[in-house]
Design an enzyme around this catalytic site. Structure first.
Site, PDB file in Angstrom:
ATOM      1  N   SER A 153       0.479   4.201   8.429  1.00 30.79           N
ATOM      2  CA  SER A 153       0.014   5.319   7.608  1.00 30.79           C
ATOM      3  C   SER A 153       1.172   6.103   6.994  1.00 30.79           C
ATOM      4  O   SER A 153       2.290   6.116   7.511  1.00 30.79           O
ATOM      5  CB  SER A 153      -0.847   6.270   8.441  1.00 30.79           C
ATOM      6  OG  SER A 153      -2.054   5.657   8.829  1.00 30.79           O
ATOM      7  N   GLN A 154       0.880   6.764   5.903  1.00 28.96           N
ATOM      8  CA  GLN A 154       1.820   7.676   5.256  1.00 28.96           C
ATOM      9  C   GLN A 154       2.270   8.727   6.273  1.00 28.96           C
ATOM     10  O   GLN A 154       1.451   9.290   6.998  1.00 28.96           O
ATOM     11  CB  GLN A 154       1.124   8.341   4.075  1.00 28.96           C
ATOM     12  CG  GLN A 154       1.943   9.379   3.348  1.00 28.96           C
ATOM     13  CD  GLN A 154       1.104  10.174   2.361  1.00 28.96           C
ATOM     14  OE1 GLN A 154      -0.118  10.180   2.452  1.00 28.96           O
ATOM     15  NE2 GLN A 154       1.756  10.847   1.437  1.00 28.96           N
TER      16      GLN A 154
END
Length: 216
Positions: free
Chosen positions: A66-67
């Site tokens: 994930s970011q």
């Protein structure tokens, strides 16, 4: 693996934490965990040069890491009512979110349906000398009932609806942070007060789907 962790990565982690702070992340414990976590060991070596960019990256098996902003935001939301003693994570994935959580609580219980990802995540956590994580190869929709109830639950993939098993395994006073939806997804906070569940919508997000059933 351990040879990939060094002073340069420490500085890169600190710079990433500073960037996230400038974007609104304010919890000191979360920022410290981000600064101390070598994100490059959680991504394929070919993508290591992008590891400290604020972006999601592919990790194989149709999954992504994930970011960093989302990792930090969800972690911050989990800690909004104080430090949880235990956390259930649904979707170990790369293990990066797991590593952040392990620095924020006494014990993390993490469930992953793809065995190859689970093995790789274990290696990364060992390289960071994190030993307060228990892992299960299982269906995230079912949670980890025998280890509950949990002060906090975080889901790192999006189910079409909130899995009932996760609501059942949430401790009284606990909170669940979860992206929900298919084409359009909303990050939600669900808090439990006895048999009452209160829901708050946070923001639009984009996650891979939380797939029920068969293990890989």
């Amino acid at each position: 693996m351990s040879s990939r962790i060094g002073g340069k990565s420490k500085r890169s982690g600190e710079l990433l934490a500073q960037k996230l702070q400038s974007e609104g992340i304010s919890n000191p414990a979360v920022l410290k965990a981000i600064a101390h976590s070598p994100r490059h060991i959680f991504v394929p070596e070919i993508l290591a040069h992008k590891a400290y960019d604020n972006t999601a990256l592919p990790i194989g098996q149709g999954q992504t890491i994930s970011q960093p902003y989302i990792v930090a935001k969800m972690s911050e939301l989990l800690l909004a009512d104080g430090r949880p003693q235990n956390i259930l994570e649904i979707g170990t994935g790369s293990g990066y979110q797991t590593a952040i959580l392990a620095q924020l609580t006494d014990k993390v219980f993490s469930v992953e349906r793809i065995k190859a990802l689970q093995w790789q995540a274990k290696r990364c956590l060992r390289a960071m000398d994190l030993h307060n994580v228990a892992m299960k190869h299982g269906d995230g929709w079912q949670g980890w009932r025998s280890k509950g109830p949990f002060d906090a639950i975080i889901v790192t993939a999006a189910p079409s609806s909130v899995p009932p098993a996760l609501l059942d395994q949430l401790a009284d006073g606990g909170r669940l942070v979860i992206p929900v939806g298919e084409q359009t997804q909303i990050l939600k906070i669900i808090t439990r007060e006895g048999d009452v569940y209160n829901e708050q919508q946070v923001e639009a997000v984009r996650f891979v789907p939380l797939v029920p059933g068969d293990l890989l």
